[in-house]
Design an enzyme around this catalytic site. Sequence first.
Site, short mmCIF file in Angstrom:
data_model
loop_
_atom_site.label_atom_id
_atom_site.label_comp_id
_atom_site.label_asym_id
_atom_site.label_seq_id
_atom_site.Cartn_x
_atom_site.Cartn_y
_atom_site.Cartn_z
N CYS A 47 -16.92 52.02 46.47
CA CYS A 47 -15.80 51.29 47.06
C CYS A 47 -14.54 51.74 46.33
O CYS A 47 -14.66 52.34 45.25
CB CYS A 47 -16.10 49.81 46.82
SG CYS A 47 -15.06 48.63 47.62
N THR B 171 -20.21 40.56 48.50
CA THR B 171 -19.67 39.46 47.69
C THR B 171 -18.35 39.85 47.03
O THR B 171 -18.17 41.02 46.67
CB THR B 171 -20.65 39.04 46.55
OG1 THR B 171 -21.22 40.22 45.99
CG2 THR B 171 -21.74 38.13 47.06
C1 LIG Z 1 -16.31 47.33 44.28
C2 LIG Z 1 -15.16 46.38 44.43
C3 LIG Z 1 -15.27 45.09 43.96
C4 LIG Z 1 -14.21 44.20 44.10
N1 LIG Z 1 -14.37 42.93 43.67
C5 LIG Z 1 -13.38 42.03 43.90
C6 LIG Z 1 -13.60 40.66 43.58
O1 LIG Z 1 -14.68 40.28 43.11
N2 LIG Z 1 -12.60 39.79 43.86
C7 LIG Z 1 -11.40 40.19 44.42
O2 LIG Z 1 -10.53 39.35 44.63
N3 LIG Z 1 -11.17 41.49 44.72
C8 LIG Z 1 -12.14 42.41 44.48
N4 LIG Z 1 -11.95 43.71 44.83
C9 LIG Z 1 -10.65 44.14 45.39
C10 LIG Z 1 -10.55 43.85 46.86
O3 LIG Z 1 -11.76 44.08 47.52
C11 LIG Z 1 -9.40 44.64 47.46
O4 LIG Z 1 -8.24 44.35 46.76
C12 LIG Z 1 -9.17 44.36 48.94
O5 LIG Z 1 -10.35 44.50 49.64
C13 LIG Z 1 -8.10 45.29 49.47
O6 LIG Z 1 -7.94 45.04 50.85
P1 LIG Z 1 -7.01 45.98 51.72
O7 LIG Z 1 -6.86 45.30 53.04
O8 LIG Z 1 -5.77 46.32 50.96
O9 LIG Z 1 -7.80 47.35 51.84
P2 LIG Z 1 -8.95 47.76 52.88
O10 LIG Z 1 -9.86 46.64 53.14
O11 LIG Z 1 -9.51 49.04 52.41
O12 LIG Z 1 -8.15 47.97 54.25
C14 LIG Z 1 -7.34 49.06 54.52
C15 LIG Z 1 -7.63 49.45 55.97
O13 LIG Z 1 -6.65 50.41 56.36
C16 LIG Z 1 -7.29 51.31 57.27
N5 LIG Z 1 -6.45 52.50 57.36
C17 LIG Z 1 -6.30 53.46 56.42
N6 LIG Z 1 -5.42 54.41 56.86
C18 LIG Z 1 -5.04 54.01 58.11
C19 LIG Z 1 -4.16 54.54 59.09
N7 LIG Z 1 -3.48 55.66 58.89
N8 LIG Z 1 -4.00 53.86 60.25
C20 LIG Z 1 -4.68 52.69 60.49
N9 LIG Z 1 -5.52 52.15 59.59
C21 LIG Z 1 -5.69 52.78 58.42
C22 LIG Z 1 -8.67 51.52 56.67
O14 LIG Z 1 -9.58 51.97 57.65
C23 LIG Z 1 -9.00 50.12 56.15
O15 LIG Z 1 -9.76 49.37 57.07
C24 LIG Z 1 -13.00 44.63 44.70
C25 LIG Z 1 -12.87 45.93 45.19
C26 LIG Z 1 -13.94 46.80 45.07
C27 LIG Z 1 -13.76 48.18 45.58
#
Ligand SMILES: Cc1cc2nc3c(=O)[nH]c(=O)nc-3n(C[C@H](O)[C@H](O)[C@H](O)COP(=O)(O)OP(=O)(O)OC[C@H]3O[C@@H](n4cnc5c(N)ncnc54)[C@H](O)[C@@H]3O)c2cc1C
Length: 386
Positions: free
Chosen positions: A312, A50
């Site tokens: 996370c 969620t």
């Molecule tokens: C516990 C928790 C609760 C949260 N609750 C909320 C909420 O209720 N509402 C909200 O809006 N936000 C919430 N957030 C924040 C939100 O989940 C994040 O801001 C968001 O998921 C970030 O997405 P991202 O794509 O930047 O990172 P990620 O989803 O981590 O994606 C980064 C990707 O890059 C890949 N990667 C890394 N290095 C490399 C590389 N060298 N080459 C290729 N791929 C690579 C990884 O494998 C990963 O899949 C929460 C976060 C957490 C941890």
Amino acid sequence: MRGSPYDVAIAGLGAMGSAAAWHLSRRGYRVLGLDAYRRGHDRGSSHGRTRIIRQAYYESPDYVPLVRRSYELWRTLEEESGRALLTVTGGIYLGRAGTELVAGALASAREHGIPHEELDAAEIRRRFPALRLPDDFAGLYEPGAGLLDPEACVAALLDLAAAHGAELRHEEPVRSWWVDGDGVVVETERERYRAGRLVLAIGAWIGQLLADLQLPLEIWRILHVHFEPERDDLFPAGRYPFALWEIPEGIYSAFPALPGQGVKFGRHDTGEICTPEAARREVWPDEVESLRAMLNRFLPGAGGQVLWTLTCLYTMTPDHHFIIDRHPQYPQVVYASACSGHGFKFATVVGEILADLATEGTTPHRIDFLSAARFWRNDAREGLRP
Ligand SMILES: Cc1cc2nc3c(=O)[nH]c(=O)nc-3n(C[C@H](O)[C@H](O)[C@H](O)COP(=O)(O)OP(=O)(O)OC[C@H]3O[C@@H](n4cnc5c(N)ncnc54)[C@H](O)[C@@H]3O)c2cc1C
């Protein structure tokens, strides 16, 4: 841009990268997506069943136009994928008058005309009897707030991007990139790829592929616990909104009990500083007990048996605002660190912005407040703890 085998290469297929792949591929661009881990992994920031989505945005009213657009795009994604991704449950923000959470949410709601109700402690107890609050607490109830299913959202984005022709490769980390003329070369352990543009959306790992920018980021390990409430009718979704509360001990989030998930609970405003690789995945009993005690203080009986725990990563900036920008030297490279613990809800619009910046160099969305230049202007790094 059309010279390369790929128009755009995307490093990272979590929430932000998969959304960029969806937008770019449905606009007809040839997209290569690369992720270091397997699809649906739990090493980053986009897992945990969620995620809260809300508009009365206490962090800053500047986010409201972006989150409104993301609501529209989540609904579009639901239509295109045929999957239910966003459930409106309502949300309530609690604290003593003047706390940043309640005052900030109210300011955004008023400035942008977001439907909301201001409730005093007695009214909150009458409407949500499971909540136990001190008399001097107040709350802002936002009926339009809700929950997203992050795993289903990312899966829908990836499936639709692939359906539009995107080439998605998991378990293939990008090791390095460099510019080549007006394009880029992306190197993984297996291959070298040429593309016209590069989108870096690697979440907590962003510092590794943008070391030259020295972005002022801190990675926090965050713990969430799913508790079985002592009674089924205690805090069920449909009857209860999610609740955020701010007290001197911190900011906490409690998710109403969804079928098979119990009540999810965690602290939002701090975490163990770590690196993505070294983040502690083990959960210690005292961590669970302190969360259970806090949950039962405001929702007596909600913190029963532990169903499961999850860790996370938050990627924190000093001002807790996102960074979405083009590389200052290489305009063919764009990147997003849209996290600080509140980025998921924006993924669909962040994907749209990354697609705009990569293909047009600009975006109609107002994102000046998210530019990395704000850190280089007044070097606001002292916000980060040593
Ligand atoms: C516990 C928790 C609760 C949260 N609750 C909320 C909420 O209720 N509402 C909200 O809006 N936000 C919430 N957030 C924040 C939100 O989940 C994040 O801001 C968001 O998921 C970030 O997405 P991202 O794509 O930047 O990172 P990620 O989803 O981590 O994606 C980064 C990707 O890059 C890949 N990667 C890394 N290095 C490399 C590389 N060298 N080459 C290729 N791929 C690579 C990884 O494998 C990963 O899949 C929460 C976060 C957490 C941890």
